[in-house]
Design a protein around this motif. Structure first.
Motif, PDB file in Angstrom:
ATOM      1  N   MET A  70       0.836  -1.193   0.000  1.00 30.10           N
ATOM      2  CA  MET A  70       0.000   0.000   0.000  1.00 30.10           C
ATOM      3  C   MET A  70       0.872   1.246   0.000  1.00 30.10           C
ATOM      4  O   MET A  70       1.947   1.281   0.587  1.00 30.10           O
ATOM      5  N   GLU A  71       0.413   2.287  -0.668  1.00 31.24           N
ATOM      6  CA  GLU A  71       1.168   3.520  -0.784  1.00 31.24           C
ATOM      7  C   GLU A  71       0.846   4.454   0.389  1.00 31.24           C
ATOM      8  O   GLU A  71      -0.176   4.351   1.038  1.00 31.24           O
ATOM      9  N   GLY A  72       1.764   5.412   0.621  1.00 30.02           N
ATOM     10  CA  GLY A  72       1.543   6.372   1.697  1.00 30.02           C
ATOM     11  C   GLY A  72       2.010   5.843   3.034  1.00 30.02           C
ATOM     12  O   GLY A  72       2.466   4.713   3.160  1.00 30.02           O
ATOM     13  N   ASP A  73       1.896   6.678   4.076  1.00 29.11           N
ATOM     14  CA  ASP A  73       2.370   6.277   5.393  1.00 29.11           C
ATOM     15  C   ASP A  73       1.243   6.164   6.406  1.00 29.11           C
ATOM     16  O   ASP A  73       1.484   6.155   7.612  1.00 29.11           O
ATOM     17  N   MET A  97      -1.390  -4.102   7.806  1.00 27.27           N
ATOM     18  CA  MET A  97      -1.095  -4.121   6.379  1.00 27.27           C
ATOM     19  C   MET A  97      -0.083  -3.043   6.002  1.00 27.27           C
ATOM     20  O   MET A  97       0.713  -3.217   5.079  1.00 27.27           O
ATOM     21  N   THR A  98      -0.111  -1.930   6.709  1.00 30.48           N
ATOM     22  CA  THR A  98       0.821  -0.847   6.431  1.00 30.48           C
ATOM     23  C   THR A  98       0.912   0.052   7.658  1.00 30.48           C
ATOM     24  O   THR A  98      -0.002   0.094   8.481  1.00 30.48           O
ATOM     25  N   GLY A  99       2.036   0.764   7.795  1.00 32.42           N
ATOM     26  CA  GLY A  99       2.198   1.671   8.926  1.00 32.42           C
ATOM     27  C   GLY A  99       2.669   0.978  10.189  1.00 32.42           C
ATOM     28  O   GLY A  99       3.260  -0.099  10.155  1.00 32.42           O
ATOM     29  N   SER A 100       2.361   1.582  11.341  1.00 34.79           N
ATOM     30  CA  SER A 100       2.780   1.043  12.635  1.00 34.79           C
ATOM     31  C   SER A 100       1.821   1.499  13.719  1.00 34.79           C
ATOM     32  O   SER A 100       1.090   2.479  13.543  1.00 34.79           O
ATOM     33  N   LEU A 101       1.829   0.789  14.833  1.00 35.28           N
ATOM     34  CA  LEU A 101       0.995   1.138  15.982  1.00 35.28           C
ATOM     35  C   LEU A 101       1.829   1.047  17.244  1.00 35.28           C
ATOM     36  O   LEU A 101       2.626   0.123  17.411  1.00 35.28           O
ATOM     37  N   GLU A 135       4.613  -3.261  13.601  1.00 35.77           N
ATOM     38  CA  GLU A 135       4.949  -2.654  12.328  1.00 35.77           C
ATOM     39  C   GLU A 135       4.306  -3.401  11.167  1.00 35.77           C
ATOM     40  O   GLU A 135       3.779  -4.499  11.333  1.00 35.77           O
ATOM     41  N   SER A 136       4.363  -2.782   9.994  1.00 35.56           N
ATOM     42  CA  SER A 136       3.704  -3.297   8.798  1.00 35.56           C
ATOM     43  C   SER A 136       4.060  -4.756   8.540  1.00 35.56           C
ATOM     44  O   SER A 136       5.223  -5.150   8.621  1.00 35.56           O
ATOM     45  N   THR A 163       1.697  11.128   8.251  1.00 33.78           N
ATOM     46  CA  THR A 163       2.234  12.476   8.418  1.00 33.78           C
ATOM     47  C   THR A 163       1.543  13.469   7.489  1.00 33.78           C
ATOM     48  O   THR A 163       1.387  14.639   7.814  1.00 33.78           O
ATOM     49  N   VAL A 164       1.137  12.977   6.312  1.00 30.83           N
ATOM     50  CA  VAL A 164       0.336  13.810   5.419  1.00 30.83           C
ATOM     51  C   VAL A 164      -1.094  13.825   5.945  1.00 30.83           C
ATOM     52  O   VAL A 164      -1.625  12.797   6.328  1.00 30.83           O
TER      53      VAL A 164
END
Length: 244
Positions: A70-73, A97-101, A135-136, A163-164
């Motif tokens: 997946m695109e983006g953060d 699936m993407t990013g982090s917690l 993490e992702s 961040t966006v």
């Protein structure tokens, strides 16, 4: 459903230690129904530990590693189960699936439209073990303080903006979410009418820990008060007390 989504299947026949075990016949049935070759089937005894290591080896060899495609953060995670813990509240099992917690993050449940704060994240080792971050591509759990497992629906998307700047109204849930339909219906009547409050309270307690179960009270002229139980899956775990 697994076949529809092209998931890797690892067929395992358990309880081969029992005198009545018929591995050959069961393997042929699996081959005929699912089209999986008998040579891929692993016969084990979880009780005695026979061939259990072959299952772990098969997971490593056959299941592909997760990909962050997946695109983006932004962060998106799939809830595949939720359980109730008397100390932590609802514990959601997720795959990121993407990013982090991490603890303190503000997240949203996209299907349920709830804003929550992450109180704890961690892994299964096999017991719940807290960690600093998920993490992702990783599978783990997240605690958010929810008190009802029905609010953390299986298939829902946990979302955190990146961040966006992202608007919640523009956030898209992970594909494939469907409202789960009940598989089992049952109407339960009490032998003694005075026992109805016990039955209702027992079902309320069971519902706290098992999101697969829901019920609603009904009134019958012939039988009196009753509850209609719906189970969203092959079976619901747990038990209730009271005469019924």
């Amino acid at each position: 459903m697994a076949l529809e989504h092209n998931l890797v299947l690892i067929p395992v026949l358990n309880k081969i230690d029992l005198p009545s075990a018929d591995v050959e016949t069961c393997a042929e049935e699996i081959e005929n129904i699912l089209g999986i070759s008998k040579s891929e089937i692993i016969a084990i005894s979880a009780k005695e530990g026979t061939n259990v290591e072959k299952v772990l080896e098969a997971v490593i060899e056959r299941v592909p590693p997760p990909k962050d495609s997946m695109e983006g953060d932004e962060t998106k995670g799939l809830i595949f189960d939720s359980v109730y813990d008397s100390y932590r509240g609802v514990v959601s099992y997720i795959r990121l699936m993407t990013g982090s917690l991490k603890r303190g993050d503000k997240i949203f449940l996209l299907q349920n439209q709830r804003e929550l704060e992450v109180l704890e994240v961690g892994y299964f080792k096999p017991k719940l073990t807290a960690s600093e971050i998920l993490e992702s591509g990783e599978v783990g759990y997240v605690v958010t303080g929810l008190k009802n497992v029905a609010e953390a629906r299986v298939g829902d998307t946990i979302w955190k903006p990146g961040t966006v700047a992202f608007d919640l109204s523009q956030a898209k849930p992970l594909e494939g979410y469907k409202e789960v339909k009940p598989y089992v219906f049952a109407s339960i009547f009490c032998v003694e009418g005075d026992d109805y409050p016990l039955l209702r309270d027992a079902l309320l307690k069971l519902q706290l820990s098992d999101s697969a179960l829901s019920f609603e009270p009904e009134q019958s002229r012939r039988f009196g008060a009753r509850v209609q139980v719906r189970i969203f899956g092959p079976a619901a775990s747990g038990y209730c007390s009271g005469k019924a």
